[in-house]
Design a protein around this motif. Sequence first.
Motif, mmCIF file in Angstrom:
data_model
loop_
_atom_site.group_PDB
_atom_site.id
_atom_site.type_symbol
_atom_site.label_atom_id
_atom_site.label_comp_id
_atom_site.label_asym_id
_atom_site.label_seq_id
_atom_site.Cartn_x
_atom_site.Cartn_y
_atom_site.Cartn_z
ATOM 1 N N TYR A 1 72.540 22.212 80.383
ATOM 2 C CA TYR A 1 73.936 22.415 79.984
ATOM 3 C C TYR A 1 74.165 21.990 78.526
ATOM 4 N N PHE A 2 73.646 20.835 78.170
ATOM 5 C CA PHE A 2 73.896 20.306 76.830
ATOM 6 C C PHE A 2 72.809 20.656 75.818
ATOM 7 N N GLY A 3 71.628 21.035 76.291
ATOM 8 C CA GLY A 3 70.456 21.159 75.443
ATOM 9 C C GLY A 3 70.535 22.157 74.310
ATOM 10 N N SER A 4 71.353 23.193 74.444
ATOM 11 C CA SER A 4 71.387 24.208 73.392
ATOM 12 C C SER A 4 72.124 23.733 72.139
ATOM 13 N N ASN A 5 72.989 22.728 72.265
ATOM 14 C CA ASN A 5 73.731 22.286 71.082
ATOM 15 C C ASN A 5 73.795 20.771 70.901
ATOM 16 N N THR A 6 73.092 20.018 71.762
ATOM 17 C CA THR A 6 73.102 18.564 71.680
ATOM 18 C C THR A 6 71.713 18.043 71.998
ATOM 19 N N LYS B 1 60.375 14.087 73.847
ATOM 20 C CA LYS B 1 59.965 13.872 72.463
ATOM 21 C C LYS B 1 60.256 12.411 72.152
ATOM 22 N N ARG B 2 59.267 11.700 71.702
ATOM 23 C CA ARG B 2 59.405 10.267 71.437
ATOM 24 C C ARG B 2 60.525 9.962 70.447
ATOM 25 N N ILE C 1 64.898 15.581 75.347
ATOM 26 C CA ILE C 1 64.020 16.239 76.314
ATOM 27 C C ILE C 1 64.249 17.743 76.294
ATOM 28 N N ALA C 2 63.260 18.462 76.796
ATOM 29 C CA ALA C 2 63.366 19.909 76.956
ATOM 30 C C ALA C 2 62.772 20.276 78.314
#
Length: 156
Positions: A22-27, A61-62, A67-68
């Motif tokens: 939900y948030f991953g595309s812009n946050t 990602k450290r 996260i992805a």
Amino acid sequence: MIEMQISTKFTIAIHILAAADYFGSNTKVTSELLASSIGSNPVIIRNIMSDLSAAGIIETKRGPGGIAIKKPLDQISFYDVYEAVEKNKDHLFNFHDNPNPNCPVGRNIHTALDGKLAEAQGDFENDLKKYTIADVEKNIRSEVKKQESKTSSAGY
């Protein structure tokens, strides 16, 4: 009473995946963002993220990387999440420890019940395979849209 062994890690993991999408595309999706959404401690979130990462569902990602999700949501079943985070999945039902061997019920309860519990666990696990994270995400987006239309139609 028979007790289920599924912890809150299962629903937290689904929440993590839904929020990451939900948030991953812009946050940037961090454990702090997820902890805020879930209402939990970031350490707990990081531990569950570690399980999801080990299962190949997400990559982290450290540092402040976030996260992805590594797979399309429709290819991540509830069962995949369950397998990734639940540690007691071999015995979904927790059997009481000391049935009395001198009692006809106590002496035979395992024989009478074990096969049925194993079948119920198999049915449960097969049911988990029917649902995906895409189903959850679709429902969330639908609810958000309904809430937004109520808010905008209310004149706010």
